[in-house]
Write an enzyme that holds these catalytic residues in place. Structure first.
Site, PDB file in Angstrom:
ATOM      1  N   SER A 104      48.257  80.181  11.756  1.00  0.00           N
ATOM      2  CA  SER A 104      48.244  79.254  12.893  1.00  0.00           C
ATOM      3  C   SER A 104      46.926  79.351  13.631  1.00  0.00           C
ATOM      4  O   SER A 104      46.308  80.427  13.687  1.00  0.00           O
ATOM      5  CB  SER A 104      49.390  79.640  13.826  1.00  0.00           C
ATOM      6  OG  SER A 104      49.225  79.033  15.079  1.00  0.00           O
TER       7      SER A 104
ATOM      8  N   TYR B 264      54.322  86.171  19.126  1.00  0.00           N
ATOM      9  CA  TYR B 264      54.256  85.259  17.973  1.00  0.00           C
ATOM     10  C   TYR B 264      52.817  85.188  17.429  1.00  0.00           C
ATOM     11  O   TYR B 264      52.584  85.355  16.233  1.00  0.00           O
ATOM     12  CB  TYR B 264      54.742  83.850  18.383  1.00  0.00           C
ATOM     13  CG  TYR B 264      54.283  82.772  17.439  1.00  0.00           C
ATOM     14  CD1 TYR B 264      54.871  82.618  16.190  1.00  0.00           C
ATOM     15  CD2 TYR B 264      53.221  81.921  17.783  1.00  0.00           C
ATOM     16  CE1 TYR B 264      54.416  81.650  15.308  1.00  0.00           C
ATOM     17  CE2 TYR B 264      52.764  80.961  16.907  1.00  0.00           C
ATOM     18  CZ  TYR B 264      53.363  80.823  15.673  1.00  0.00           C
ATOM     19  OH  TYR B 264      52.904  79.867  14.801  1.00  0.00           O
TER      20      TYR B 264
ATOM     21  N   LYS C  54      50.933  86.565  13.704  1.00  0.00           N
ATOM     22  CA  LYS C  54      50.066  85.811  12.773  1.00  0.00           C
ATOM     23  C   LYS C  54      48.751  86.564  12.565  1.00  0.00           C
ATOM     24  O   LYS C  54      48.228  86.624  11.445  1.00  0.00           O
ATOM     25  CB  LYS C  54      49.816  84.392  13.295  1.00  0.00           C
ATOM     26  CG  LYS C  54      51.055  83.505  13.294  1.00  0.00           C
ATOM     27  CD  LYS C  54      51.591  83.256  11.885  1.00  0.00           C
ATOM     28  CE  LYS C  54      52.914  82.507  11.877  1.00  0.00           C
ATOM     29  NZ  LYS C  54      53.577  82.453  10.577  1.00  0.00           N
TER      30      LYS C  54
HETATM   31  C1  UD1 Z   1      51.408  76.631  20.020  1.00  0.00           C
HETATM   32  C2  UD1 Z   1      50.330  77.213  19.152  1.00  0.00           C
HETATM   33  C3  UD1 Z   1      50.602  76.908  17.714  1.00  0.00           C
HETATM   34  C4  UD1 Z   1      51.997  77.360  17.344  1.00  0.00           C
HETATM   35  C5  UD1 Z   1      52.981  76.622  18.217  1.00  0.00           C
HETATM   36  C6  UD1 Z   1      54.375  77.060  17.880  1.00  0.00           C
HETATM   37  C7  UD1 Z   1      48.180  77.256  20.286  1.00  0.00           C
HETATM   38  C8  UD1 Z   1      46.908  76.546  20.586  1.00  0.00           C
HETATM   39  N1  UD1 Z   1      49.045  76.626  19.508  1.00  0.00           N
HETATM   40  O1  UD1 Z   1      51.208  75.265  19.991  1.00  0.00           O
HETATM   41  O2  UD1 Z   1      49.690  77.579  16.915  1.00  0.00           O
HETATM   42  O3  UD1 Z   1      52.248  77.118  15.999  1.00  0.00           O
HETATM   43  O4  UD1 Z   1      52.698  76.952  19.570  1.00  0.00           O
HETATM   44  O5  UD1 Z   1      55.305  76.554  18.764  1.00  0.00           O
HETATM   45  O6  UD1 Z   1      48.406  78.351  20.744  1.00  0.00           O
HETATM   46  N2  UD1 Z   1      53.467  70.150  26.412  1.00  0.00           N
HETATM   47  C9  UD1 Z   1      53.848  69.412  27.518  1.00  0.00           C
HETATM   48  N3  UD1 Z   1      55.172  69.225  27.732  1.00  0.00           N
HETATM   49  C10 UD1 Z   1      56.137  69.716  26.907  1.00  0.00           C
HETATM   50  C11 UD1 Z   1      55.726  70.472  25.774  1.00  0.00           C
HETATM   51  C12 UD1 Z   1      54.379  70.674  25.564  1.00  0.00           C
HETATM   52  O7  UD1 Z   1      53.012  68.935  28.293  1.00  0.00           O
HETATM   53  O8  UD1 Z   1      57.325  69.521  27.178  1.00  0.00           O
HETATM   54  C13 UD1 Z   1      52.029  70.353  26.151  1.00  0.00           C
HETATM   55  C14 UD1 Z   1      51.634  71.828  26.157  1.00  0.00           C
HETATM   56  O9  UD1 Z   1      51.321  72.247  27.459  1.00  0.00           O
HETATM   57  C15 UD1 Z   1      50.421  71.783  25.225  1.00  0.00           C
HETATM   58  C16 UD1 Z   1      50.715  70.629  24.252  1.00  0.00           C
HETATM   59  O10 UD1 Z   1      51.731  69.860  24.878  1.00  0.00           O
HETATM   60  O11 UD1 Z   1      49.279  71.487  25.965  1.00  0.00           O
HETATM   61  C17 UD1 Z   1      51.201  71.102  22.905  1.00  0.00           C
HETATM   62  O12 UD1 Z   1      52.272  72.021  23.100  1.00  0.00           O
HETATM   63  P1  UD1 Z   1      53.181  72.555  21.909  1.00  0.00           P
HETATM   64  O13 UD1 Z   1      53.708  71.413  21.116  1.00  0.00           O
HETATM   65  O14 UD1 Z   1      54.158  73.515  22.480  1.00  0.00           O
HETATM   66  O15 UD1 Z   1      52.166  73.296  20.958  1.00  0.00           O
HETATM   67  P2  UD1 Z   1      51.070  74.420  21.305  1.00  0.00           P
HETATM   68  O16 UD1 Z   1      51.460  75.204  22.474  1.00  0.00           O
HETATM   69  O17 UD1 Z   1      49.750  73.762  21.255  1.00  0.00           O
END
Ligand code: UD1
Length: 342
Positions: free
Chosen positions: A128, A153, A157
């Site tokens: 990841s 987590y 990795k």
């Molecule tokens: C993270 C990890 C990724 C991992 C994944 C597993 C990083 C950069 N990425 O992904 O490697 O495989 O977790 O779950 O560390 N968001 C909202 N509202 C929501 C949900 C998410 O605004 O309800 C935003 C988050 O703040 C983030 C983006 O959407 O900025 C993506 O979030 P998410 O889909 O959870 O993935 P990552 O956190 O990027």
């Protein structure tokens, strides 16, 4: 391909695992898939059969079960293993670190021991972009150093990658794929992600809100140092993630050297903000989405997207779906599992 190679896929009923089984079968590989079904369902296996109309073996096995794995390897002559079986919730890993270390690191150790005993040389590993933390330079390439992992987590990795680096002396050939943010579902809407409970990830939360399962999406923060203030990510269609695994197997097949450990970023190279994604979803689906801006989520990285040069060059891979298609497929899958369409 010289002859029909036999690939073992662990976590084969999982989100990325199932899509990869589809691509392997399309490419003509013989596939055995295993999964504990702890976090997926038999219907995903049936979805893979419906899409491909091809024979493959599925067995309910937990990768921590060394005896069961040994039996499986004794009964089959595998040429390669793709190891997906792992937990992936950042939040849950903070609450239950021991469970994460046991499962994610433990299952890799069992797989490696079993591969060694049965002289199976090639492994593709699910890593990841979380290994980078917040990189100093973006787009990030594979030479960027690991920052201290934000979560257990992420630490699993990093640990697994370290273990794999050390495996060259054991005669193993390894490719680790560092996924950015896989989203979407198979265009047939027969397989996709099955999040357990309230989704942590953005796209399942978006589609569940659109389907009326969740009342409102919260965008976590609009005061980041990004063009629109929301976080930047590299969203990649799960089918494109899947095809990279087939390419990784081909890469190892063509490799002359008896040992190797290569890591590749698996992203599109395009940084997309959370708010851009929300707007794109509304545009391509025509569905209203109830969302609000909320506070930042602790532990979130501000911006990260891939430099995918290495994977494109060495694996001859490139993404084929854009963001709009990815979101449309995610929405079609959500509608399917909610019974909103046939
Ligand atoms: C993270 C990890 C990724 C991992 C994944 C597993 C990083 C950069 N990425 O992904 O490697 O495989 O977790 O779950 O560390 N968001 C909202 N509202 C929501 C949900 C998410 O605004 O309800 C935003 C988050 O703040 C983030 C983006 O959407 O900025 C993506 O979030 P998410 O889909 O959870 O993935 P990552 O956190 O990027």
């Amino acid at each position: 391909m010289k002859d029909k190679q036999h690939v073992l896929v662990t976590g084969g009923a999982g989100y990325i695992g199932a899509h990869t089984v589809v691509e392997l079968l399309h490419a003509g590989y013989q596939v055995t898939a295993i999964d504990s079904l702890e976090r997926s369902e038999q219907r995903i296996v049936e979805g893979v059969s419906s899409i491909t109309q091809k024979e493959f073996t599925f067995t309910k096995v937990n990768c921590l079960d060394a005896a069961a794995l040994d039996q499986l390897f004794a009964a089959n002559r595998f040429d390669a293993v793709i190891h997906f079986a792992a937990y992936k919730s950042v939040n849950e890993s903070v609450e239950k670190p021991l469970m994460y270390y046991n499962n994610n690191v433990g299952s890799l150790l069992v797989v490696l021991e079993t591969m060694k005993r049965h002289r199976v040389p090639d492994l593709i590993f699910s890593s990841s972009c979380t290994v980078y933390g917040q990189p100093d330079h973006i787009p990030v390439d594979e030479t960027a150093p690991f920052k201290r992992a934000e979560s257990p987590y992420g630490a699993t990795k990093q640990l697994c990658e370290r273990i794999l680096e050390d495996m060259t002396t054991e005669g193993l050939r390894v490719v680790s794929l560092r996924y950015f943010n896989p989203i979407g579902a198979h265009p047939s809407a027969l397989i996709g992600e099955l999040p357990i409970g309230i989704p942590n990830n953005l796209v399942p939360y978006v589609t569940q809100t659109a389907a009326g399962v969740r009342a409102q999406l919260t965008v976590f923060g609009n005061d980041y140092a990004t063009p629109d203030g929301s976080c930047l990510r590299d969203f990649i269609h799960v089918c494109d993630v899947a095809t990279a695994h087939v390419k990784a197997i081909e890469f190892l097949n063509h490799l002359k050297s008896p040992t190797v450990c290569e890591v590749f970023n698996l992203g599109t190279g395009v940084g997309v903000s959370v708010l851009e994604l929300v707007k794109k979803f509304i545009e391509v689906t025509g569905v209203k989405l109830n969302y609000k801006i909320g506070p930042r989520r602790p532990g979130d990285v501000e911006k990260v997207y891939a430099n995918p040069h290495k994977v494109m060059q060495a694996l001859h891979w490139k993404p084929t779906y854009d963001l709009g298609q990815s979101l449309l497929h995610a929405w079609q899958w959500e509608q399917k599992i909610r019974g909103l369409v046939n």
